[in-house]
Write a protein that holds these residues in place. Structure first.
Motif, PDB file in Angstrom:
ATOM      1  N   UNK A 127      52.164   1.894 -52.901  1.00  0.00           N
ATOM      2  CA  UNK A 127      52.046   2.530 -51.752  1.00  0.00           C
ATOM      3  C   UNK A 127      53.613   1.427 -51.036  1.00  0.00           C
ATOM      4  N   UNK A 128      54.112   1.904 -50.233  1.00  0.00           N
ATOM      5  CA  UNK A 128      55.133   0.714 -49.347  1.00  0.00           C
ATOM      6  C   UNK A 128      54.391   0.285 -48.192  1.00  0.00           C
ATOM      7  N   UNK A 129      54.547  -0.495 -47.697  1.00  0.00           N
ATOM      8  CA  UNK A 129      53.741  -0.597 -46.380  1.00  0.00           C
ATOM      9  C   UNK A 129      54.537  -1.947 -45.232  1.00  0.00           C
ATOM     10  N   UNK A 130      54.589  -1.312 -44.556  1.00  0.00           N
ATOM     11  CA  UNK A 130      55.123  -1.879 -43.043  1.00  0.00           C
ATOM     12  C   UNK A 130      54.210  -1.992 -42.308  1.00  0.00           C
ATOM     13  N   UNK A 131      53.824  -3.361 -41.455  1.00  0.00           N
ATOM     14  CA  UNK A 131      53.172  -3.058 -40.704  1.00  0.00           C
ATOM     15  C   UNK A 131      52.928  -4.105 -39.042  1.00  0.00           C
ATOM     16  N   UNK A 132      53.414  -3.445 -38.136  1.00  0.00           N
ATOM     17  CA  UNK A 132      53.685  -3.930 -37.133  1.00  0.00           C
ATOM     18  C   UNK A 132      52.399  -4.476 -36.275  1.00  0.00           C
ATOM     19  N   UNK A 133      52.217  -5.579 -35.419  1.00  0.00           N
ATOM     20  CA  UNK A 133      51.205  -6.083 -35.021  1.00  0.00           C
ATOM     21  C   UNK A 133      51.573  -6.628 -33.513  1.00  0.00           C
ATOM     22  N   UNK A 134      50.599  -5.624 -32.644  1.00  0.00           N
ATOM     23  CA  UNK A 134      51.554  -5.697 -30.789  1.00  0.00           C
ATOM     24  C   UNK A 134      49.496  -6.465 -30.623  1.00  0.00           C
ATOM     25  N   UNK A 150      54.955  -7.147 -41.363  1.00  0.00           N
ATOM     26  CA  UNK A 150      54.671  -7.830 -42.791  1.00  0.00           C
ATOM     27  C   UNK A 150      55.430  -6.804 -43.095  1.00  0.00           C
ATOM     28  N   UNK A 151      55.606  -7.218 -44.699  1.00  0.00           N
ATOM     29  CA  UNK A 151      55.386  -6.255 -45.346  1.00  0.00           C
ATOM     30  C   UNK A 151      54.812  -6.065 -46.821  1.00  0.00           C
ATOM     31  N   UNK A 152      54.450  -5.607 -47.495  1.00  0.00           N
ATOM     32  CA  UNK A 152      53.850  -5.819 -49.269  1.00  0.00           C
ATOM     33  C   UNK A 152      53.875  -4.502 -50.188  1.00  0.00           C
ATOM     34  N   UNK A 153      53.307  -4.420 -50.992  1.00  0.00           N
ATOM     35  CA  UNK A 153      53.021  -3.691 -51.889  1.00  0.00           C
ATOM     36  C   UNK A 153      51.480  -2.987 -52.238  1.00  0.00           C
ATOM     37  N   UNK A 154      51.454  -1.964 -52.803  1.00  0.00           N
ATOM     38  CA  UNK A 154      49.562  -1.182 -53.058  1.00  0.00           C
ATOM     39  C   UNK A 154      50.133  -0.419 -53.927  1.00  0.00           C
ATOM     40  N   UNK A 155      49.538  -1.068 -55.027  1.00  0.00           N
ATOM     41  CA  UNK A 155      49.776  -0.744 -56.358  1.00  0.00           C
ATOM     42  C   UNK A 155      48.785   0.657 -56.273  1.00  0.00           C
ATOM     43  N   UNK A 180      47.118  -4.883 -54.045  1.00  0.00           N
ATOM     44  CA  UNK A 180      48.377  -5.762 -53.199  1.00  0.00           C
ATOM     45  C   UNK A 180      48.805  -6.524 -54.173  1.00  0.00           C
ATOM     46  N   UNK A 181      49.768  -6.478 -54.397  1.00  0.00           N
ATOM     47  CA  UNK A 181      50.607  -7.203 -55.103  1.00  0.00           C
ATOM     48  C   UNK A 181      52.275  -8.645 -54.054  1.00  0.00           C
ATOM     49  N   UNK A 182      52.133  -9.087 -54.533  1.00  0.00           N
ATOM     50  CA  UNK A 182      53.258 -10.290 -53.834  1.00  0.00           C
ATOM     51  C   UNK A 182      54.784 -10.130 -53.853  1.00  0.00           C
ATOM     52  N   UNK A 183      55.186  -8.461 -53.544  1.00  0.00           N
ATOM     53  CA  UNK A 183      56.671  -7.789 -53.463  1.00  0.00           C
ATOM     54  C   UNK A 183      56.461  -7.636 -52.056  1.00  0.00           C
ATOM     55  N   UNK A 184      57.504  -7.452 -51.223  1.00  0.00           N
ATOM     56  CA  UNK A 184      58.744  -6.853 -50.211  1.00  0.00           C
ATOM     57  C   UNK A 184      58.803  -5.685 -50.967  1.00  0.00           C
ATOM     58  N   UNK A 185      57.735  -4.593 -49.811  1.00  0.00           N
ATOM     59  CA  UNK A 185      58.012  -3.288 -49.416  1.00  0.00           C
ATOM     60  C   UNK A 185      58.896  -2.494 -49.019  1.00  0.00           C
ATOM     61  N   UNK A 186      59.450  -3.108 -47.557  1.00  0.00           N
ATOM     62  CA  UNK A 186      60.427  -2.775 -46.997  1.00  0.00           C
ATOM     63  C   UNK A 186      61.732  -4.085 -47.118  1.00  0.00           C
ATOM     64  N   UNK A 187      62.860  -3.603 -46.893  1.00  0.00           N
ATOM     65  CA  UNK A 187      64.117  -4.219 -46.980  1.00  0.00           C
ATOM     66  C   UNK A 187      64.623  -3.907 -45.848  1.00  0.00           C
TER      67      UNK A 187
END
Length: 921
Positions: free
Chosen positions: A469-476, A434-439, A445-452
């Motif tokens: 901050x452009x955030x990208x998170x991978x959960x295992x 998932x991806x988001x943007x932290x001001x 946190x904003x309802x925006x896409x940080x990585x495309x």
């Protein structure tokens, strides 16, 4: 004075005196005021005060909790005839939130629109400077007798107000923000905080009248995951001192992120006689509001507004703005590109989108238009381990099969799927990402896409500001390592994540890679600053748990309005995670076949065994070699042991345990390990004297030595150099033995070395006979012990052992004393006998001498007198016998006893006158 015969209750009597004393004081004040006006001489006559010219105030509460309401003119001496004092409400009286106390009627009324109140509280939401009543101090956490120098080093470590919030320090000093308040009744304190970095310890606690801290689990704050979080603590009536305290710990020389606090509200302080207007950028559209709402995007408000005003079409504003700004002309920095998901025909399309929120104008002079979408192209294959369905979507292959992104195939016999996740095609974001943007301004946190997604890579999109901050998170969810990996205490690798990335920057951009365990805070493990060419990074996973991997990209740390550096991007080309539970496989690897009841089922080789690539069987590494990675192929995977070391199948590792209570972690919370297995570990412990609490706090143990490289007296081994200045110059002729270890703690193999001195007898030479000496004990009860002890200081180890204690038989002093006494006694007796003997002999010699002298007086012509057979008086026959015999004394005694005749008479030897032979008669 009470009447005779009557008595008043003590409390009633005291209350009456207090009321009379208060009334007298008030009338005295009014009389003084009147007298003062009279003494002014002939002046203009004062008019009666109007309601707009005075206000009401309460007097101080007396010991009974009572007070009076008095009228006070706005300007002294302007008017007269003020209302008389009246009895006020009880001191504990208060209004609810959203209400205020109408002093004229002494009743609670709701706040008007555009205003708010906390009822019995105060709020601090503007931090342009430190509000009145707050104080900030800093100390050094080290406890020393002389702290002058330490305190001076921490004088600049303060909480700093930064407009909408206040920021903590980021160094290793302890900074405390304090506020003291006296509550008229029980209340609460609540605030919002942003706590992103676990390398800072953040605590909030309250001290009461007795200066005792509150024993509350909420003392230790938890790190925030989704921006700002709300925290509330109950307060008791009376004095309360609030403490916000932070202490940072530098880990791997990284700078910690500060703790931010805002919107501090305290209730239970006192009554509220008025409502406060909403600050600019906020509004209250209803009566009885306890807070003001933020204006939405592209709107603004002034102070005390009941609604927000829309910005003009050529202007824009951010959320919570007090004014609007001119829209700039759109440029190529205001849009970005992305790829659409594959459609039913298996085609994708390149598309362009405006960055949100859109602040530029397309109709302005010089503005660019949004580029047209590209033509549709064939979709790339699915990621490895997935297959393409009839609807052109990608689904995972079932366990036991693999794929290269097209069709699934079963693993052949003697092989097993290498499960994991491998992402290298990016037409859609994987479902576990998932991806988001932290001001970067207000940390929300904003309802925006940080990585495309961009086909063969994924990149950072355009944010609302360049410092977002452009955030990208991978959960295992977990890992599925071979069993021998879990049993191998030295090889801690459970899995690994490898990603290929690139950063293109024109200013001070930063890319963070963070890891979280069991939904805990993401801890930064690596940071890249500035432009970095395409490269690969690998992080070793050492714990089988739910893991989250986060990439955060910030274009600049400066708070600048607008978008200037949108061309600064971070790109990730591929991400590969091994041994993932419920993962997919891109290939099948040979598995070791061991003789077992399971037949030819795939099992893991034991630790220290490699796999023969042809036969798939396990083979032990040769002596004095080790297997660095688990289950590799070929004997070349076995590497020789370092100098001074040898292979050891029965190896034992040290277990470092955190035995200090960590009050920040709730008891029984799962997924929190308090021990670590390693050669050497480190833990930071904060004693109770520093925390101000009843128990100490310690950090998690960190491994400093995962593998032993070698033991040698050389200063350098395997690229690691031990500085000579660390060792004591007086080595007493014994060389220093240096242990070289390697570590990959927290994913950092960046050459960071730890040096510490370990004084041990194990580094001394082998012991010999010259290293001990002998101690002989005294003789006790005929037994003597001989003991052997090492010479001190002992400078040897191993070698020969100390001889055992030896026991021998000995003669004591009492024995020799008895022998001496006996010998002395015998000698005394012998001397006494000899003395008697020689004394007797001396007497006879004197007689013979006298006789010889008498004979010598005869004339030479005279014949000697004939021997007479008679015994003359005074003569002794034995004398002649003794002195005429040539035998010894004992010989004569023997002769005397042996020459007795059979008839009982003794034979007497006679000597002839001619001196012939003796004749026995």
């Amino acid at each position: 004075m009470a009447e005779p015969g009557r008595s008043l209750h003590p409390s009633a009597r005291g209350r009456g005196r207090t009321e009379r004393r208060t009334l007298r004081l008030l009338w005295l004040l009014l009389w003084v005021g009147t007298a003062f006006q009279v003494t002014q001489g002939a002046g203009p006559e004062l008019h009666a005060c109007k309601e707009s010219e005075y206000h009401y105030e309460y007097t101080a509460c007396d010991s009974t909790g009572s007070r009076w309401r008095v009228a006070v003119p706005h300007t002294p001496g302007l008017c007269t005839s003020l209302p008389d004092p009246v009895k006020g409400t009880e001191c504990s009286f208060s209004c609810k939130a959203g209400e205020f106390l109408d002093m004229k009627e002494q009743s609670c009324k709701p706040c008007a629109e555009g205003r708010y109140s906390l009822g019995t509280g105060i709020r601090f939401d503007e931090w342009d400077e430190l509000p009145h009543g707050f104080a900030t101090i800093s100390t050094n956490m080290e406890i020393e007798d002389s702290t002058t120098e330490s305190t001076e080093n921490c004088t600049l470590s303060k909480w700093v107000p930064l407009g909408d919030y206040i920021s903590s320090n980021t160094d290793e000093c302890t900074a405390t923000l304090m506020y003291a308040v006296n509550l008229k009744q029980s209340g609460t304190v609540n605030f919002e905080y942003y706590y992103p970095d676990s390398s800072i310890i953040f605590e909030f606690f309250v001290q009461n009248d007795q200066c005792q801290p509150s024993a509350d689990d909420s003392r230790w704050m938890k790190t925030t995951e989704k921006g700002w979080e709300f925290h509330s603590v109950e307060l008791n009536r009376g004095n309360n001192v609030l403490y916000w305290r932070t202490t940072a710990f530098s880990v791997w020389s990284k700078v910690s992120k500060p703790v931010l606090v805002r919107n501090i509200a305290i209730t239970g302080v006192a009554y509220t006689s008025e409502c406060f207007p909403c600050k600019p950028g906020t509004y209250a559209d209803q009566q009885g509001s306890s807070f003001c709402k933020l204006c939405p995007v592209n709107t603004y408000s002034n102070k005390g507004e009941t609604s927000c005003h829309q910005c003009d079409p050529d202007k824009y504003s951010d959320k919570g703005s007090s004014s609007c700004r001119e829209r700039p002309a759109c440029t190529d920095k205001d849009y970005f590109y992305t790829h659409t998901a594959c459609d039913a025909n298996g085609e994708t399309q390149l598309m362009y989108k405006w960055a949100q929120p859109k602040i530029c104008g397309e109709d302005l002079e010089g503005a660019v238009k949004l580029p047209a979408s590209g033509v549709k192209t064939r979709c790339p294959p699915c990621n490895p381990g997935f297959f393409k369905t009839n609807s052109s979507t990608c689904e995972p292959c079932p366990y036991g099969s693999y794929s290269n992104g097209s069709d699934c195939s079963h693993c052949p016999a003697g092989t097993e799927p290498a499960v994991g996740f491998e992402y290298k095609w990016w037409n859609t974001l994987p479902t576990n990402m998932e991806t988001t943007v932290l001001s970067g301004i207000n940390f929300e946190y904003k309802g925006m896409t940080g990585w495309e997604v961009a086909g063969d890579h994924i990149y950072t999109a355009v944010g609302a500001s360049d410092n977002d901050f452009m955030i990208l998170t991978l959960v295992v969810p977990g890992f599925r390592p071979p069993q021998s990996v879990m049993a191998d205490t030295e090889n801690k690798e459970v899995a690994r994540i490898t990603f290929v990335f690139e950063t293109i920057c024109s200013v001070n951009c930063e890319l963070y890679f963070m890891v979280g365990v069991n939904s805990r805070t993401n801890t930064p493990v690596e940071t890249w600053k500035g432009s970095k060419g395409k490269q690969s990074y690998t992080y070793i996973i050492e714990e089988n748990a739910t893991m989250s991997f986060t990439w955060a990209f910030q274009r600049t740390t400066f708070h600048e309005i607008g978008r200037k550096y949108t061309n600064d991007v971070a790109k990730i080309y591929s991400i590969n995670v091994t041994n993932v539970m419920d993962g997919v496989a891109s290939y099948c690897r040979p598995c070791a076949l061991e003789a077992s009841e399971m037949g030819s089922s795939c099992t893991s080789c034991p630790a220290g065994y490699y796999i023969d690539r042809d036969s798939g069987t396990c083979h032990s590494c040769p002596p004095d070699t080790i297997l660095k990675a688990h289950q590799p192929y070929g004997i070349q995977a076995c590497t020789p042991c370092g100098p001074g070391t040898k292979s050891n199948k029965g190896k034992k590792m040290s277990v470092c345990t955190d035995n200090v209570t960590d009050l920040r972690i709730p008891e029984g919370e799962s997924g929190f390990s308090k021990s670590i297995t390693a050669y050497i570990c480190q833990a930071v412990i904060i004693p109770p004297e520093v925390t101000g609490y009843k128990a100490g706090v310690s950090s998690q143990p960190v491994s400093l030595a995962d593998r032993l490289i070698g033991v040698t007296t050389d200063m350098t081994l395997d690229g690691i150099t031990s500085p000579a200045e660390l060792f004591h110059p007086e080595s007493l002729g014994i060389p220093d033995v240096i242990f070289f270890y390697s570590t990959c703690s927290d994913g950092t193999c960046d050459g960071c070395n730890f040096h510490f001195l370990w004084e041990s007898v194990a580094a001394c030479p082998l012991c010999s006979a010259a290293d001990y000496h002998t101690i002989v004990s005294s003789c006790v009860a005929g037994i003597q012990k001989t003991t052997y002890v090492w010479r001190e200081p002992k400078l040897c180890m191993g070698g020969i052992s100390l001889p055992e204690q030896r026991v021998t038989i000995c003669k004591t002093i009492d024995f020799w004393l008895k022998v001496g006494i006996s010998a002395g006694t015998c000698t005394a007796i012998l001397l006494t006998v000899l003395t008697c003997y020689f004394w007797k002999k001396n007497q006879k010699l004197e007689y013979k001498y006298s006789k010889l002298v008498m004979n010598a007086t005869l004339k030479d012509c005279d014949l000697p007198a004939a021997d007479s057979c008679a015994i003359m008086e005074g003569e002794d026959v034995e004398d002649d016998l003794i002195f005429t015999s040539k035998k010894s004394l004992f010989g004569k005694i023997k002769s005397f006893t042996s020459k007795r005749t059979p008839d009982g008479f003794d034979s007497v030897p006679l000597k002839t006158s001619s001196g012939g032979p003796d004749m026995d008669l």
